[in-house]
Design a protein around this motif. Structure first.
Motif, PDB file in Angstrom:
ATOM      1  N   GLU A 137      42.981  73.389  24.590  1.00  0.00           N
ATOM      2  CA  GLU A 137      42.868  74.152  25.830  1.00  0.00           C
ATOM      3  C   GLU A 137      43.299  75.597  25.654  1.00  0.00           C
ATOM      4  O   GLU A 137      42.942  76.451  26.468  1.00  0.00           O
ATOM      5  CB  GLU A 137      43.697  73.482  26.921  1.00  0.00           C
ATOM      6  CG  GLU A 137      43.189  72.083  27.256  1.00  0.00           C
ATOM      7  CD  GLU A 137      43.380  71.731  28.709  1.00  0.00           C
ATOM      8  OE1 GLU A 137      44.200  72.378  29.379  1.00  0.00           O
ATOM      9  OE2 GLU A 137      42.696  70.801  29.176  1.00  0.00           O
ATOM     10  N   GLY A 138      44.054  75.893  24.599  1.00  0.00           N
ATOM     11  CA  GLY A 138      44.448  77.270  24.355  1.00  0.00           C
ATOM     12  C   GLY A 138      45.256  77.406  23.086  1.00  0.00           C
ATOM     13  O   GLY A 138      46.052  76.523  22.751  1.00  0.00           O
ATOM     14  N   VAL A 139      45.021  78.509  22.370  1.00  0.00           N
ATOM     15  CA  VAL A 139      45.799  78.864  21.190  1.00  0.00           C
ATOM     16  C   VAL A 139      46.438  80.227  21.458  1.00  0.00           C
ATOM     17  O   VAL A 139      45.754  81.180  21.837  1.00  0.00           O
ATOM     18  CB  VAL A 139      44.919  78.952  19.934  1.00  0.00           C
ATOM     19  CG1 VAL A 139      45.749  79.348  18.715  1.00  0.00           C
ATOM     20  CG2 VAL A 139      44.198  77.634  19.680  1.00  0.00           C
ATOM     21  N   SER A 179      37.857  83.201  25.905  1.00  0.00           N
ATOM     22  CA  SER A 179      39.300  83.108  26.122  1.00  0.00           C
ATOM     23  C   SER A 179      39.765  83.930  27.313  1.00  0.00           C
ATOM     24  O   SER A 179      40.969  84.126  27.500  1.00  0.00           O
ATOM     25  CB  SER A 179      40.036  83.573  24.859  1.00  0.00           C
ATOM     26  OG  SER A 179      39.501  82.984  23.695  1.00  0.00           O
ATOM     27  N   TYR A 180      38.836  84.408  28.130  1.00  0.00           N
ATOM     28  CA  TYR A 180      39.177  85.295  29.245  1.00  0.00           C
ATOM     29  C   TYR A 180      40.196  84.651  30.186  1.00  0.00           C
ATOM     30  O   TYR A 180      41.190  85.274  30.573  1.00  0.00           O
ATOM     31  CB  TYR A 180      37.921  85.686  30.024  1.00  0.00           C
ATOM     32  CG  TYR A 180      38.224  86.465  31.279  1.00  0.00           C
ATOM     33  CD1 TYR A 180      38.448  87.840  31.229  1.00  0.00           C
ATOM     34  CD2 TYR A 180      38.326  85.821  32.518  1.00  0.00           C
ATOM     35  CE1 TYR A 180      38.749  88.558  32.374  1.00  0.00           C
ATOM     36  CE2 TYR A 180      38.636  86.537  33.664  1.00  0.00           C
ATOM     37  CZ  TYR A 180      38.841  87.905  33.592  1.00  0.00           C
ATOM     38  OH  TYR A 180      39.152  88.604  34.723  1.00  0.00           O
ATOM     39  N   ALA A 181      39.971  83.396  30.556  1.00  0.00           N
ATOM     40  CA  ALA A 181      40.861  82.737  31.512  1.00  0.00           C
ATOM     41  C   ALA A 181      42.275  82.602  30.947  1.00  0.00           C
ATOM     42  O   ALA A 181      43.267  82.774  31.672  1.00  0.00           O
ATOM     43  CB  ALA A 181      40.306  81.368  31.894  1.00  0.00           C
ATOM     44  N   LEU A 182      42.372  82.316  29.654  1.00  0.00           N
ATOM     45  CA  LEU A 182      43.683  82.195  29.017  1.00  0.00           C
ATOM     46  C   LEU A 182      44.411  83.531  29.036  1.00  0.00           C
ATOM     47  O   LEU A 182      45.608  83.600  29.343  1.00  0.00           O
ATOM     48  CB  LEU A 182      43.503  81.698  27.581  1.00  0.00           C
ATOM     49  CG  LEU A 182      44.760  81.481  26.744  1.00  0.00           C
ATOM     50  CD1 LEU A 182      45.677  80.448  27.379  1.00  0.00           C
ATOM     51  CD2 LEU A 182      44.377  81.056  25.322  1.00  0.00           C
ATOM     52  N   PHE A 225      37.056  77.735  19.929  1.00  0.00           N
ATOM     53  CA  PHE A 225      38.232  77.421  20.733  1.00  0.00           C
ATOM     54  C   PHE A 225      38.743  78.670  21.457  1.00  0.00           C
ATOM     55  O   PHE A 225      38.678  79.772  20.911  1.00  0.00           O
ATOM     56  CB  PHE A 225      39.349  76.878  19.845  1.00  0.00           C
ATOM     57  CG  PHE A 225      39.022  75.594  19.141  1.00  0.00           C
ATOM     58  CD1 PHE A 225      38.792  74.428  19.860  1.00  0.00           C
ATOM     59  CD2 PHE A 225      38.945  75.539  17.755  1.00  0.00           C
ATOM     60  CE1 PHE A 225      38.503  73.237  19.210  1.00  0.00           C
ATOM     61  CE2 PHE A 225      38.653  74.356  17.092  1.00  0.00           C
ATOM     62  CZ  PHE A 225      38.429  73.201  17.829  1.00  0.00           C
ATOM     63  N   PRO A 226      39.302  78.520  22.658  1.00  0.00           N
ATOM     64  CA  PRO A 226      39.914  79.656  23.344  1.00  0.00           C
ATOM     65  C   PRO A 226      41.232  80.046  22.677  1.00  0.00           C
ATOM     66  O   PRO A 226      42.084  79.180  22.433  1.00  0.00           O
ATOM     67  CB  PRO A 226      40.134  79.145  24.768  1.00  0.00           C
ATOM     68  CG  PRO A 226      40.229  77.654  24.629  1.00  0.00           C
ATOM     69  CD  PRO A 226      39.337  77.286  23.473  1.00  0.00           C
TER      70      PRO A 226
END
Length: 276
Positions: A137-139, A179-182, A225-226
């Motif tokens: 979901e995020g890195v 990855s904008y939302a992250l 991946f985001p």
């Protein structure tokens, strides 16, 4: 100095230090091996399995190697220190999603002047994640996060489409469109932590701005991946970058602590812990 050829014993000692530190905090710690130049190296992965969504992962990365000839206090002992402090602060967290802290090896170029020959540990890890079908979901990549101040002169690479302040007292948040939302979530929590940030979202995987690909987030972008890179912008403000002068005495520890507070807030949201 922690370099595979110039200081291999120190590189191995750094790996062992990260392993021992994370294990002492109660995480399950394992080594992810990869081969480079006929030798085996390791990424260190500490895991706290999620309670209700164990298949979904949130990763925090920081590379522990340096170039030859530099003690690498900012690049990247600062990122490793923040990562270890994050692991300590969240050691009693019971996350809903799986939370992993990763000490990455061989981020620096194989040869200083040979651009694109680095990111070897993160390339191996991103490839492994894709092959194993990890649901990430995020890195969050911590890349040099402690050189900042009101008297620091800030520069910027050519072609950056956002206004870059002239004073290097902020943290850059680098993301691609996926990855904008992250990145937006981090900007939000950074405001609550009183950490000044400058976000930059690049098209594609940053091919048009190669300087935005110069750390361990790039292989995760390439794998779909985001991922975001948090950085003090290294050579665009730090005159000691990749040199003998990159020492502890040059670091701004209150700034690094503010980075840590902001990332703690982000990880608590991403990993999920009701009431925290």
């Amino acid at each position: 100095m922690r370099h595979p050829a110039a200081a291999p014993a120190a590189l191995a000692k750094a790996q062992a230090y990260i392993e021992e530190n994370l294990r002492s905090l109660g995480y399950h710690v394992g080594l992810h091996p990869f081969t480079d130049g006929g030798k085996t190296f390791h990424n260190v992965i500490a895991t706290r399995t999620g309670r209700s969504l164990p298949g979904k992962r949130v990763l925090v990365l920081a590379h522990y190697d340096t170039v030859a000839g530099s003690p690498g206090a900012d690049d990247n002992a600062s990122g490793v220190a923040v990562m270890l402090e994050l692991a300590a602060l969240l050691s009693d967290l019971v996350p809903e999603r799986t939370l992993q802290f990763v000490g990455v090896n061989l981020e620096e170029n194989a040869e200083t002047e040979l651009s694109g020959s680095g990111l070897r540990g993160s390339k191996a890890l991103a490839r492994h994640a894709r092959e194993e079908g990890w649901d990430i979901e995020g890195v969050v990549v911590l890349e040099s996060v402690a050189f900042a101040g009101a008297s620091v002169v800030q520069e910027a690479p050519a072609g950056v489409p956002v206004e870059v302040p002239a004073v290097g007292d902020f943290l850059a948040v680098i993301a691609n469109e996926r990855s904008y939302a992250l990145a937006a979530r981090f900007v939000q929590v950074a405001g609550r932590a009183a950490l000044p940030v400058v976000p930059l979202v690049v098209p594609g995987n940053g091919e048009m701005l190669p300087d935005t690909r110069r750390s361990d987030h790039a292989p995760f972008w390439d794998a779909g991946f985001p991922a975001i890179m948090l950085t003090d912008t290294t050579n665009f403000r730090n005159p000691h970058y990749h040199g003998a002068g990159d020492t502890f005495e040059t670091l701004n520890l209150p700034f690094a602590a503010a980075v840590c507070r902001a990332v703690v807030a982000l990880l608590t949201e991403l990993a999920g812990s009701p009431g925290r």
